[in-house]
Each structure stands twice: as structure tokens, then as C-alpha cells.
Design a protein around this motif. Structure first.
Motif, mmCIF file in Angstrom:
data_model
loop_
_atom_site.group_PDB
_atom_site.id
_atom_site.type_symbol
_atom_site.label_atom_id
_atom_site.label_comp_id
_atom_site.label_asym_id
_atom_site.label_seq_id
_atom_site.Cartn_x
_atom_site.Cartn_y
_atom_site.Cartn_z
ATOM 1 N N ALA A 131 0.826 -1.204 0.000
ATOM 2 C CA ALA A 131 0.000 0.000 0.000
ATOM 3 C C ALA A 131 0.862 1.255 0.000
ATOM 4 C CB ALA A 131 -0.939 -0.006 1.202
ATOM 5 N N SER A 172 0.862 3.836 -3.115
ATOM 6 C CA SER A 172 0.500 5.246 -2.964
ATOM 7 C C SER A 172 1.614 6.163 -3.466
ATOM 8 C CB SER A 172 0.165 5.560 -1.515
ATOM 9 O OG SER A 172 1.316 5.502 -0.708
ATOM 10 N N VAL A 218 1.385 6.156 -7.295
ATOM 11 C CA VAL A 218 0.263 6.984 -7.737
ATOM 12 C C VAL A 218 0.602 8.461 -7.574
ATOM 13 C CG1 VAL A 218 -2.116 7.632 -7.184
ATOM 14 C CG2 VAL A 218 -1.511 5.230 -7.370
ATOM 15 N N ALA A 219 1.235 8.826 -6.457
ATOM 16 C CA ALA A 219 1.585 10.224 -6.213
ATOM 17 C C ALA A 219 2.584 10.751 -7.238
ATOM 18 C CB ALA A 219 2.149 10.383 -4.803
ATOM 19 N N THR A 260 -4.779 5.878 -11.830
ATOM 20 C CA THR A 260 -5.919 5.269 -11.131
ATOM 21 C C THR A 260 -7.184 5.258 -11.982
ATOM 22 O OG1 THR A 260 -6.397 7.398 -10.071
ATOM 23 C CG2 THR A 260 -5.063 5.818 -8.834
ATOM 24 N N GLY A 313 -5.686 -0.591 -5.769
ATOM 25 C CA GLY A 313 -5.519 0.504 -4.816
ATOM 26 C C GLY A 313 -6.647 0.575 -3.804
ATOM 27 N N ASP A 314 -7.867 0.358 -4.259
ATOM 28 C CA ASP A 314 -9.008 0.377 -3.348
ATOM 29 C C ASP A 314 -8.926 -0.768 -2.343
ATOM 30 O OD1 ASP A 314 -11.599 1.427 -2.511
ATOM 31 O OD2 ASP A 314 -12.419 -0.445 -3.354
ATOM 32 N N TYR A 342 -6.203 0.050 0.178
ATOM 33 C CA TYR A 342 -6.666 1.120 1.056
ATOM 34 C C TYR A 342 -7.631 0.577 2.107
ATOM 35 C CZ TYR A 342 -8.914 5.412 2.591
ATOM 36 O OH TYR A 342 -9.412 6.426 3.365
ATOM 37 N N GLU A 344 -6.087 0.893 5.800
ATOM 38 C CA GLU A 344 -6.482 2.173 6.392
ATOM 39 C C GLU A 344 -7.040 2.064 7.807
ATOM 40 O OE1 GLU A 344 -6.564 6.199 6.598
ATOM 41 O OE2 GLU A 344 -5.589 4.911 5.141
ATOM 42 N N ASP A 363 4.709 10.523 5.216
ATOM 43 C CA ASP A 363 3.813 9.696 6.025
ATOM 44 C C ASP A 363 4.624 8.556 6.646
ATOM 45 O OD1 ASP A 363 1.610 8.541 7.176
ATOM 46 O OD2 ASP A 363 0.887 7.626 5.316
#
Length: 104
Positions: free
Chosen positions: A22, A26, A29-30, A36, A45-46, A49, A53, A70
Motif C-alpha cells: 500500500a 500510494s 500513484v503520487a 488510477t 488501490g481500493d 486502502y 487504512e 507519512d
């Protein structure tokens, strides 16, 4: 008792890898490496997450804000590692009667 220990340990290992995936996902993707809008990428990704999460959110609420950095995945991986060590010591104490290893 051995099979229960192995199952819990393997679940913790799988969750550790889910947290790592994850975090990498992320970042990709960033940086715009993954799009996405692609249905497969969005589904992966979902899933990551939704799995990670619930454990990462309380850690993010506790940690101070470091801007765009993060650190919650690192903290969660460390917590999982500590949980695996405690689990191994409890398993050793139960199976082998090694109470000294549990106390140290």
C-alpha cells in the motif's frame, strides 16, 4: 497450538506485506507512475486502502504532521514486528514451558 501460532504469524506476515504494498502503491500513484483511471489499478488501490487504512488511521491521528511525509506505515510495520516477537515468546512459554524467555 502450533497450527494456531503458525496461522496468526502468517496473517501478521501477510498484513505486513499489504502495508508495504500500500505504501509503494500510494507513492507510485503520487508520482504519476500508475494511473488510477485504469480499472485494475483502481481496484488494487481500493483493496489495499480498505485493508490497511483501519490500522493506519489511528497511527496517523497520533503522529505529528510531517508535511508530505507519512511515517505511519513504518510505525505499523514496527508494531507488527513487535507483535510477532511477543507471539513467539508466548508460544515458546506455552509449548516449551520456557517462562524465563517470556519475562526477558
Amino acid at each position: 497450538m502450533t497450527i494456531l501460532y503458525q496461522i496468526v504469524n502468517e496473517i501478521l506476515n501477510l498484513y505486513k506485506w499489504a502495508v508495504i504494498l500500500a505504501a509503494v502503491f500510494s507513492m507510485l500513484v503520487a508520482f504519476g507512475v500508475l494511473d488510477t483511471r485504469n480499472r485494475l489499478v483502481w481496484t488494487i488501490g481500493d483493496f489495499l486502502y480498505r485493508v490497511t487504512e483501519p490500522a493506519l488511521r489511528p497511527i496517523r491521528n497520533f503522529l505529528p504532521n510531517f508535511g508530505g511525509l507519512d511515517l505511519s506505515p513504518l510505525v505499523l510495520i514496527f508494531v507488527i514486528y513487535v507483535a510477532q516477537m511477543v507471539l513467539a515468546r508466548v508460544y515458546g512459554a506455552i509449548v516449551y514451558g520456557n517462562i524465563q524467555g517470556l519475562l526477558l
